[in-house]
Design a protein around this motif. Structure first.
Motif, short mmCIF file in Angstrom:
data_model
loop_
_atom_site.label_atom_id
_atom_site.label_comp_id
_atom_site.label_asym_id
_atom_site.label_seq_id
_atom_site.Cartn_x
_atom_site.Cartn_y
_atom_site.Cartn_z
N THR A 235 -39.42 -13.72 15.44
CA THR A 235 -39.28 -15.07 15.98
C THR A 235 -40.62 -15.79 15.93
OG1 THR A 235 -39.78 -14.43 18.26
CG2 THR A 235 -37.47 -14.37 17.60
N MET A 236 -40.53 -17.10 15.80
CA MET A 236 -41.69 -17.96 15.97
C MET A 236 -41.28 -19.09 16.89
SD MET A 236 -43.65 -18.05 12.28
CE MET A 236 -45.28 -18.29 13.02
N ALA A 237 -42.20 -19.53 17.70
CA ALA A 237 -41.85 -20.50 18.72
C ALA A 237 -43.03 -21.41 19.03
CB ALA A 237 -41.38 -19.80 19.98
N TRP A 238 -42.70 -22.53 19.62
CA TRP A 238 -43.70 -23.44 20.17
C TRP A 238 -43.46 -23.54 21.68
CZ3 TRP A 238 -47.77 -25.37 17.59
CH2 TRP A 238 -47.73 -25.34 16.19
N THR B 174 -37.77 -30.95 15.88
CA THR B 174 -37.13 -30.04 14.94
C THR B 174 -38.10 -28.92 14.58
OG1 THR B 174 -35.79 -31.83 13.99
CG2 THR B 174 -35.99 -29.80 12.72
N ILE B 175 -37.65 -27.69 14.73
CA ILE B 175 -38.47 -26.55 14.35
C ILE B 175 -37.95 -25.98 13.04
CG2 ILE B 175 -37.09 -24.88 15.68
CD1 ILE B 175 -39.74 -23.41 16.31
N SER B 176 -38.87 -25.57 12.19
CA SER B 176 -38.50 -24.95 10.92
C SER B 176 -39.55 -23.91 10.56
CB SER B 176 -38.37 -25.99 9.81
OG SER B 176 -39.59 -26.68 9.63
N SER B 177 -39.18 -23.00 9.71
CA SER B 177 -40.12 -21.95 9.33
C SER B 177 -40.01 -21.62 7.86
CB SER B 177 -39.88 -20.69 10.17
OG SER B 177 -38.62 -20.13 9.88
N ASP B 178 -41.06 -21.04 7.34
CA ASP B 178 -41.10 -20.56 5.97
C ASP B 178 -41.49 -19.08 6.06
OD1 ASP B 178 -41.77 -19.79 3.37
OD2 ASP B 178 -42.54 -21.78 2.86
N SER B 179 -40.52 -18.21 5.93
CA SER B 179 -40.78 -16.78 6.12
C SER B 179 -41.71 -16.22 5.06
CB SER B 179 -39.46 -16.01 6.14
OG SER B 179 -38.75 -16.20 4.93
N ALA B 180 -41.67 -16.78 3.87
CA ALA B 180 -42.53 -16.28 2.80
C ALA B 180 -44.01 -16.57 3.10
CB ALA B 180 -42.14 -16.91 1.47
N LYS B 181 -44.25 -17.67 3.80
CA LYS B 181 -45.62 -18.06 4.11
C LYS B 181 -45.99 -17.75 5.56
CE LYS B 181 -45.65 -21.83 0.74
NZ LYS B 181 -45.83 -23.30 0.55
N ASN B 182 -45.05 -17.22 6.34
CA ASN B 182 -45.30 -16.93 7.75
C ASN B 182 -45.80 -18.17 8.49
OD1 ASN B 182 -44.47 -14.26 7.56
ND2 ASN B 182 -46.53 -13.50 7.16
N ILE C 133 -37.37 -20.30 16.75
CA ILE C 133 -36.55 -20.01 15.59
C ILE C 133 -36.67 -18.53 15.27
CG2 ILE C 133 -38.43 -20.65 13.99
CD1 ILE C 133 -36.19 -21.67 12.08
N THR C 134 -35.54 -17.90 15.00
CA THR C 134 -35.55 -16.48 14.67
C THR C 134 -35.52 -16.28 13.16
OG1 THR C 134 -33.15 -16.19 14.60
CG2 THR C 134 -34.21 -16.08 16.77
N SER C 135 -35.73 -15.05 12.74
CA SER C 135 -35.73 -14.74 11.31
C SER C 135 -34.35 -14.97 10.69
CB SER C 135 -36.18 -13.30 11.09
OG SER C 135 -35.35 -12.41 11.80
N SER C 136 -33.32 -14.95 11.52
CA SER C 136 -31.97 -15.20 11.01
C SER C 136 -31.60 -16.67 11.10
CB SER C 136 -30.95 -14.37 11.79
OG SER C 136 -31.02 -14.65 13.17
N GLY C 137 -32.53 -17.50 11.57
CA GLY C 137 -32.28 -18.93 11.59
C GLY C 137 -31.71 -19.48 12.89
N ASP C 138 -31.57 -18.65 13.90
CA ASP C 138 -31.08 -19.13 15.18
C ASP C 138 -32.14 -20.02 15.83
OD1 ASP C 138 -29.59 -15.90 15.80
OD2 ASP C 138 -28.71 -17.71 14.92
#
Length: 121
Positions: free
Chosen positions: A33-36, A68-76, A51-56
């Motif tokens: 997970t990553m969060a603010w 809006t929160i978003s993530s790029d798992s490839a770039k962490n 946001i979790t690794s599964s997109g929740d």
């Protein structure tokens, strides 16, 4: 050791927008997970969005429809797009990540140093 580096804070007028970014680096196998979070003067730190690794996704009620929160798992990396900002959003914003350093390993957590967001009325 994992480091989180935030960027993008600053001063913005009422109704404006800011985009916060956070990049994780170090001995990471996977991020779950990553969060603010944010902490205003005299108040406790509170979760803003996660946001979790599964997109929740989870948002605080106070920011739903505006952030809006978003993530790029490839770039962490994780990004928080903040729109329609109000003075009540003024706070230090902290990035947080939960991660493992090996397959099936223990879960660790790290925090960034924080970035100031100030919204003027």
């Amino acid at each position: 050791q994992v480091q989180l580096v935030e960027s993008g804070g600053g001063l913005v007028q009422f109704g404006g927008s800011l985009r916060l970014s956070c990049a994780a680096s170090g001995s990471i196998f996977s991020i779950t997970t990553m969060a603010w979070h944010r902490q205003a003067p005299g108040k406790e730190r509170e979760l803003v969005a996660r946001i979790t690794s599964s997109g929740d996704l989870i948002y605080a009620d106070s920011v739903k429809g505006r952030f809006t929160i978003s993530s790029d798992s490839a770039k962490n990396t994780v990004v928080l797009q903040m729109n329609s900002l109000t003075p009540e959003d003024t706070a230090v914003y902290y990035c947080n990540a939960d991660y493992t350093i090996a397959p099936g390993g223990l879960l660790f957590g790290s925090w960034g140093q924080g970035t100031q967001v100030t919204v003027s009325s």
